[in-house]
Design an enzyme around this catalytic site. Structure first.
Site, PDB file in Angstrom:
ATOM      1  CG  HIS A  83      74.663 113.545  82.155  1.00  0.00           C
ATOM      2  ND1 HIS A  83      73.878 114.531  81.611  1.00  0.00           N
ATOM      3  CD2 HIS A  83      75.942 113.894  81.822  1.00  0.00           C
ATOM      4  CE1 HIS A  83      74.626 115.413  80.978  1.00  0.00           C
ATOM      5  NE2 HIS A  83      75.882 115.046  81.097  1.00  0.00           N
ATOM      6  CG  ASN A 139      83.079 115.671  76.794  1.00  0.00           C
ATOM      7  OD1 ASN A 139      83.217 114.463  76.634  1.00  0.00           O
ATOM      8  ND2 ASN A 139      83.985 116.406  77.409  1.00  0.00           N
ATOM      9  CG  ASP A 173      70.684 114.738  80.782  1.00  0.00           C
ATOM     10  OD1 ASP A 173      71.081 115.672  81.497  1.00  0.00           O
ATOM     11  OD2 ASP A 173      71.408 114.161  79.942  1.00  0.00           O
ATOM     12  CG  ASN A 210      79.194 120.140  77.815  1.00  0.00           C
ATOM     13  OD1 ASN A 210      79.117 121.251  77.283  1.00  0.00           O
ATOM     14  ND2 ASN A 210      79.661 119.979  79.032  1.00  0.00           N
TER      15      ASN A 210
END
Length: 175
Positions: free
Chosen positions: A19, A65, A90, A111
């Site tokens: 991530h 997020n 990513d 997100n």
């Protein structure tokens, strides 16, 4: 002036996870441009300025997020229009080591990208450079665990080349 934002999660526990591919690409760009990052509380991120390039690099210090908060703050401070922003993130729907540069599009379930798009009017275009991280081939690991897992040995060995290719694409975008 252009803004390139690398998405990731803050903290050492996330540093070597899929991530955080966006952070890796930003670190490579900063290295190439001899730019240092410094924490900017008001911008909710680490910022590096390349004045000769008329370029700002941003690594949000919020969790993924909430990335939009940092992007909105940086765009306002530096007076950068959405068309001059590139998000590096990513993407599990793209095979590992593949790249995809798009001038616009949806969040596609990401997100971080969703948070960014929520900061602008609905039809606003924000470019994105997607770094393919693939998915768990066994099909046993849920996506949220996959993106937060560390790179495999094989991926880690190929990662420097992938990060370099992504930094090349980002430089082409702003050049």
């Amino acid at each position: 002036m252009k803004l390139i934002v690398g998405l990731g999660n803050p903290g050492n526990e996330y540093a070597k996870t899929r991530h955080n591919a966006g952070f890796l690409v930003l670190d490579e760009l900063a290295n190439r441009l001899a730019v240092s990052f410094s924490g900017k509380i008001a911008l909710k991120g680490e910022v590096g300025e390349a004045p000769n390039e008329k370029l700002v690099l941003l690594k949000p210090s919020t969790f993924m997020n909430l990335s939009g908060e940092a992007v909105k703050a940086a765009a306002a401070k530096y007076r950068i229009a959405p068309k001059d922003i590139l998000i590096v993130l990513d993407d599990a729907d793209i095979a590992f080591s593949e790249l995809r540069l798009r001038e616009s599009g949806s969040a596609a379930g990401h997100n971080g990208m969703k948070s960014i798009l929520e900061q602008f009017p609905a039809d606003t275009s924000v470019a994105r450079l997607k770094v393919g991280i693939g998915r768990d081939e066994s099909g046993h690991m849920p996506l949220d665990e996959w993106v937060l897992a560390k790179w495999t040995k094989e991926e880690a060995a190929a990662l420097p080349n992938l990060v370099s290719k992504a930094a090349d694409k980002a430089q082409e975008w702003y050049g």
